[in-house]
Each structure stands twice: as C-alpha cells, then as structure tokens.
Design a protein around this motif. Sequence first.
Motif, PDB file in Angstrom:
ATOM      1  N   HIS A  47       1.056  -1.464   0.095  1.00 39.92           N
ATOM      2  CA  HIS A  47       0.383  -0.142   0.232  1.00 39.92           C
ATOM      3  C   HIS A  47       1.018   1.293   0.041  1.00 39.92           C
ATOM      4  CE1 HIS A  47      -2.999   2.875   2.078  1.00 39.92           C
ATOM      5  NE2 HIS A  47      -3.477   2.415   0.641  1.00 39.92           N
ATOM      6  N   ASP A  48       0.505   2.414  -0.951  1.00 40.47           N
ATOM      7  CA  ASP A  48       1.176   3.774  -0.682  1.00 40.47           C
ATOM      8  C   ASP A  48       1.431   4.476   0.616  1.00 40.47           C
ATOM      9  OD1 ASP A  48       2.314   6.310  -1.365  1.00 40.47           O
ATOM     10  OD2 ASP A  48       0.415   6.492  -2.273  1.00 40.47           O
ATOM     11  N   ALA A  49       2.810   4.074   0.839  1.00 38.96           N
ATOM     12  CA  ALA A  49       2.989   5.271   2.713  1.00 38.96           C
ATOM     13  C   ALA A  49       2.375   6.194   2.379  1.00 38.96           C
ATOM     14  CB  ALA A  49       4.315   4.285   3.146  1.00 38.96           C
ATOM     15  N   HIS A  50       2.421   6.832   1.390  1.00 35.13           N
ATOM     16  CA  HIS A  50       2.018   8.446   1.693  1.00 35.13           C
ATOM     17  C   HIS A  50       0.365   8.791   1.293  1.00 35.13           C
ATOM     18  CE1 HIS A  50       6.728   8.973   0.989  1.00 35.13           C
ATOM     19  NE2 HIS A  50       6.799   8.571   0.205  1.00 35.13           N
ATOM     20  N   ALA A  51      -0.281   7.566   0.906  1.00 31.40           N
ATOM     21  CA  ALA A  51      -1.582   7.600   1.200  1.00 31.40           C
ATOM     22  C   ALA A  51      -2.279   7.722   2.459  1.00 31.40           C
ATOM     23  CB  ALA A  51      -2.201   6.601   0.138  1.00 31.40           C
ATOM     24  N   ALA A 229       3.114   1.633  12.412  1.00 33.52           N
ATOM     25  CA  ALA A 229       2.574   3.102  12.260  1.00 33.52           C
ATOM     26  C   ALA A 229       2.355   3.379  13.639  1.00 33.52           C
ATOM     27  CB  ALA A 229       0.763   2.825  12.232  1.00 33.52           C
ATOM     28  N   THR A 230       3.272   4.355  13.744  1.00 32.50           N
ATOM     29  CA  THR A 230       3.847   5.207  15.359  1.00 32.50           C
ATOM     30  C   THR A 230       3.127   5.816  15.065  1.00 32.50           C
ATOM     31  OG1 THR A 230       5.719   5.402  14.094  1.00 32.50           O
ATOM     32  CG2 THR A 230       5.542   2.989  15.786  1.00 32.50           C
ATOM     33  N   GLN A 234      -1.642   8.146  12.340  1.00 31.26           N
ATOM     34  CA  GLN A 234      -1.523   6.928  11.445  1.00 31.26           C
ATOM     35  C   GLN A 234      -2.056   5.814  12.385  1.00 31.26           C
ATOM     36  OE1 GLN A 234       2.696   6.379  11.857  1.00 31.26           O
ATOM     37  NE2 GLN A 234       3.218   7.816   9.590  1.00 31.26           N
ATOM     38  N   VAL A 235      -3.199   5.950  12.227  1.00 33.55           N
ATOM     39  CA  VAL A 235      -4.949   4.557  13.251  1.00 33.55           C
ATOM     40  C   VAL A 235      -5.459   4.170  11.505  1.00 33.55           C
ATOM     41  CG1 VAL A 235      -4.306   6.493  14.646  1.00 33.55           C
ATOM     42  CG2 VAL A 235      -6.549   6.040  12.654  1.00 33.55           C
ATOM     43  N   ALA A 236      -5.786   2.842  11.546  1.00 31.12           N
ATOM     44  CA  ALA A 236      -6.649   1.809  10.997  1.00 31.12           C
ATOM     45  C   ALA A 236      -7.812   3.339  10.610  1.00 31.12           C
ATOM     46  CB  ALA A 236      -6.687   1.422  11.593  1.00 31.12           C
ATOM     47  N   ASN A 237      -7.604   2.821   8.752  1.00 32.83           N
ATOM     48  CA  ASN A 237      -8.450   3.625   8.241  1.00 32.83           C
ATOM     49  C   ASN A 237      -8.423   3.512   7.168  1.00 32.83           C
ATOM     50  OD1 ASN A 237     -10.308   5.461   8.738  1.00 32.83           O
ATOM     51  ND2 ASN A 237     -10.432   6.321   7.605  1.00 32.83           N
ATOM     52  N   GLU A 254      -1.375   6.057   5.532  1.00 31.92           N
ATOM     53  CA  GLU A 254      -0.010   5.957   5.313  1.00 31.92           C
ATOM     54  C   GLU A 254       0.680   4.860   6.047  1.00 31.92           C
ATOM     55  OE1 GLU A 254       0.980  10.816   5.995  1.00 31.92           O
ATOM     56  OE2 GLU A 254       1.178   9.518   7.452  1.00 31.92           O
ATOM     57  N   TRP A 255       0.404   3.800   5.466  1.00 27.89           N
ATOM     58  CA  TRP A 255       0.389   2.507   6.429  1.00 27.89           C
ATOM     59  C   TRP A 255       0.957   1.948   5.149  1.00 27.89           C
ATOM     60  CZ3 TRP A 255      -3.256  -1.327   9.327  1.00 27.89           C
ATOM     61  CH2 TRP A 255      -3.589  -0.588  10.375  1.00 27.89           C
ATOM     62  N   PRO A 256       1.808   1.315   4.883  1.00 31.67           N
ATOM     63  CA  PRO A 256       3.052   0.755   3.792  1.00 31.67           C
ATOM     64  C   PRO A 256       2.069  -0.606   3.146  1.00 31.67           C
ATOM     65  CG  PRO A 256       4.090   0.006   5.395  1.00 31.67           C
ATOM     66  CD  PRO A 256       3.082   0.822   5.938  1.00 31.67           C
ATOM     67  N   MET A 257       0.670  -1.248   4.231  1.00 31.48           N
ATOM     68  CA  MET A 257       1.187  -2.766   3.773  1.00 31.48           C
ATOM     69  C   MET A 257      -0.497  -2.430   3.987  1.00 31.48           C
ATOM     70  SD  MET A 257       2.769  -4.526   6.604  1.00 31.48           S
ATOM     71  CE  MET A 257       2.749  -6.630   6.174  1.00 31.48           C
ATOM     72  N   MET A 258      -1.614  -3.228   2.864  1.00 38.04           N
ATOM     73  CA  MET A 258      -2.929  -3.717   3.058  1.00 38.04           C
ATOM     74  C   MET A 258      -3.185  -5.219   3.123  1.00 38.04           C
ATOM     75  SD  MET A 258      -5.885  -2.977   0.477  1.00 38.04           S
ATOM     76  CE  MET A 258      -5.545  -1.210   0.213  1.00 38.04           C
ATOM     77  N   PHE A 259      -3.645  -5.703   4.478  1.00 36.74           N
ATOM     78  CA  PHE A 259      -4.367  -5.770   4.537  1.00 36.74           C
ATOM     79  C   PHE A 259      -5.466  -7.294   3.988  1.00 36.74           C
ATOM     80  CE2 PHE A 259      -1.348  -4.637   7.454  1.00 36.74           C
ATOM     81  CZ  PHE A 259      -1.462  -5.096   8.304  1.00 36.74           C
ATOM     82  N   GLU A 260      -5.686  -8.180   3.451  1.00 36.01           N
ATOM     83  CA  GLU A 260      -6.921  -9.237   3.502  1.00 36.01           C
ATOM     84  C   GLU A 260      -6.923  -9.793   4.760  1.00 36.01           C
ATOM     85  OE1 GLU A 260      -8.999 -12.479   1.126  1.00 36.01           O
ATOM     86  OE2 GLU A 260      -7.393 -12.062   0.681  1.00 36.01           O
TER      87      GLU A 260
END
Length: 266
Positions: A47-51, A229-230, A234-237, A254-260
């Motif tokens: 996932h785009d870490a700048h998004a 996410a520190t 940078q919370v879950a959304n 701004e998470w670099p990952m997406m999770f299924e």
Amino acid sequence: MKKRAFALLLALLAPLGLASSGAADAQSARAPKTPMAAAQVLRRLPHDAHAYTEGLFIHNGQLFESTGMEGRSSLRRVDLATGRVLEQTNLPRPLFGEGIAPWRDQILMLTWRDGMGFRFTRAGFKPLGRFTYMGEGWGMTARPDGAELIMSDGSSTLRFIDPATFRTRRLLSVTADGIGVDMLNELEWVNGEILANVWMTSRIARIDPVTGRVKGWIDLAALAREAGATGPDQVANGIAWDAVGKHLYVTGKEWPMMFEIAAPHP
C-alpha cells in the motif's frame, strides 16, 4: 490537522460503556459486553505509504481509494496486487478529501469541513458536479442495491442519504453496550452490516443497520503494529469489501501495507 489526538481519550472511553453515575455503572456491569475479536490476517499486500487513506471500496474487482490532507487529497484507482496507482485526480487546496462511495456509474466524494462533495465518472474520473451537506464529511459507503448511501460525520450518528439529491432520509444512532459510539469514520457495507473505523482507535465496529447496535468489534491493533504505524494520525482507516470474491481488506493512514482479513460472520 484533521481530528487531532486530543480526541483520543473520548474515542477510547466511549465504546467501553463507562457511565457517570453509580447506578449506570451497576447497570453496565450487569449488561453483556460487546464481543471483541482480533482480525485474522489472510494475506498481506503493498500500500502507498504516502496515502492518507480516507475512503476505500472495490467495484467490479477494481480498488478505489480517496486520500486526505490539504495539497495531498486525491481520488485514485489502485492495483490491488501491487499498490500501484493506476489513475488519479487531485483536489485543489484547501480542500481536504474524505470518504467515497460508488453509485451507478459515478463515484461520490466528501470533503471534511467545506460542506461540499464531488461527483466523478467511475471511468476516467471526469467531474460531473457537486453536492452540499450540513456539518462535516468523514466516511461513506453504499448499500449493495444502490438505493442509499450511508455517511458518517465524526459523531455517533450515521446519515442515510438519497444518492441522487444527497438529501438525508433518516438518521441512525450507533451504540455499544447502551453508550453512543462517537468518532465513526470510514464505512463499508459487509454481509448486511455496516463496518466502521473508529477514529483514533484500532477498532472496527460491526453495526446493525436497523438498530444501530454494535454487534461486535474487530481489533486491528496487531496489524497497526506490523505496519509500523507509530505516528499520532497513522491509525487504522480504510475498509474494502469484494462482494464477488468475498474478500475483506483493511489498511490505515500512511500504512505501507494492506491486509486481507477474515470477514465476520453475519
């Protein structure tokens, strides 16, 4: 910056069923607590870490995302497997982009404090017009039949919206253990429930769309730690449901990952 961390205490306390009086405390102690379940990760994707993710949905296998912050607000079509942005349109300053939802061949997009939203074509993101609403715009989703949109505004109340006129048809108060759940944010309709991120927490609320009662919580705390996410914002959304493949995806700002993750049972 949007919805700063000063709201953290209220957001954390509200869902816990804390009461102000002794009688209310006793009643809360007797009542069954809303169950909490840790998210079960099935797959990890880039996932785009700048998004600064505000909205997320999947339509016909395609992932769409909206981002916030002044000067960084955008509507995107994203390759799910790689996280690469395939198509993007930007909102001009000082607009702060918020939730998105599909309707027919359109995508509707909220802004935070401007009381104004935008309509784009789903193909090509061509502007089709604007709509207005009272108060703030946070998250948005659509019923599977397209008859209504559901919108959050940072309170414990959800608005059910006519997609054509964007007029509010009805309101729904969301409660957990008899207490209103404030700071409802990004929304997604999943298996007859409304899933909602709760701002400044790692929780997703599973909301009954008829009663407004939270049926259960999904805990994303372990995912936030894995994503690194520190930062205070940078919370879950971000929640996206692939209704065809029955896949549920979550991410954060701004998470670099997406999770299924495993979808909750109705």
